[in-house]
Each structure stands twice: as structure tokens, then as C-alpha cells.
Design a protein around this motif. Sequence first.
Motif, mmCIF file in Angstrom:
data_model
loop_
_atom_site.group_PDB
_atom_site.id
_atom_site.type_symbol
_atom_site.label_atom_id
_atom_site.label_comp_id
_atom_site.label_asym_id
_atom_site.label_seq_id
_atom_site.Cartn_x
_atom_site.Cartn_y
_atom_site.Cartn_z
ATOM 1 N N TRP A 10 -34.142 -44.535 12.414
ATOM 2 C CA TRP A 10 -32.984 -44.689 13.240
ATOM 3 C C TRP A 10 -32.783 -46.244 12.880
ATOM 4 N N ILE A 11 -32.941 -47.257 13.000
ATOM 5 C CA ILE A 11 -33.470 -48.881 12.729
ATOM 6 C C ILE A 11 -32.829 -48.572 11.423
ATOM 7 N N ASP A 12 -33.139 -47.430 10.404
ATOM 8 C CA ASP A 12 -32.645 -47.429 8.854
ATOM 9 C C ASP A 12 -30.741 -47.598 8.797
ATOM 10 N N HIS A 13 -30.505 -46.544 9.835
ATOM 11 C CA HIS A 13 -29.127 -46.664 9.946
ATOM 12 C C HIS A 13 -28.269 -47.172 11.428
ATOM 13 N N HIS A 14 -29.964 -47.823 11.846
ATOM 14 C CA HIS A 14 -28.237 -48.740 12.571
ATOM 15 C C HIS A 14 -28.618 -50.358 12.482
ATOM 16 N N LEU A 15 -29.306 -50.496 11.322
ATOM 17 C CA LEU A 15 -29.440 -52.261 11.499
ATOM 18 C C LEU A 15 -28.479 -53.179 11.892
ATOM 19 N N VAL A 18 -27.936 -53.672 15.207
ATOM 20 C CA VAL A 18 -28.890 -54.640 16.016
ATOM 21 C C VAL A 18 -28.212 -56.418 15.513
ATOM 22 N N MET A 19 -28.494 -55.830 14.236
ATOM 23 C CA MET A 19 -28.803 -57.461 13.741
ATOM 24 C C MET A 19 -27.519 -58.147 14.671
ATOM 25 N N MET A 20 -26.214 -57.552 14.866
ATOM 26 C CA MET A 20 -24.932 -57.853 15.209
ATOM 27 C C MET A 20 -24.648 -58.017 17.086
ATOM 28 N N VAL A 21 -25.845 -58.091 17.075
ATOM 29 C CA VAL A 21 -26.146 -57.354 19.221
ATOM 30 C C VAL A 21 -26.737 -58.708 18.674
ATOM 31 N N LEU A 22 -28.064 -59.172 18.138
ATOM 32 C CA LEU A 22 -29.789 -60.095 18.130
ATOM 33 C C LEU A 22 -27.676 -61.287 18.015
ATOM 34 N N PHE A 23 -27.403 -61.469 17.280
ATOM 35 C CA PHE A 23 -26.537 -62.358 17.044
ATOM 36 C C PHE A 23 -25.519 -62.894 17.698
#
Length: 51
Positions: A10-15, A18-23
Motif C-alpha cells: 500500500w505504501i509503495d503504491h500511495h507514497l 502520503v508525501m504530498m499530504v505531509l508537505f
Amino acid sequence: MSEYLPLIHWIDHHLMIVMMVLFVAIVVFTYWPSRKKNVERQGQIPFKDDV
């Protein structure tokens, strides 16, 4: 190890998401209106004459 494979997949496909949300969360937290004075004060540090 096999119980972590779905999470890793899941992390591999949605990284990117996830990074955009954190930014965006960091930017919103930093530039929240109640923190404006603090951010502006710290932004003025290079312009102060300490000599």
C-alpha cells in the motif's frame, strides 16, 4: 514478515499521496494565521545588523 507485505504494498503504491499530504500539513502548520508574527520575526533574522 508476511503480515507487513500488504502495508508495504500500500505504501509503495500511495507514497506520492502520503508525501504530498505531509508537505501540505507542514505548510499549513507553519503558515497558520496565528503563527504569522513568529514566522515573520524569524524571517527577519538575516536582515538584522548584529555587528
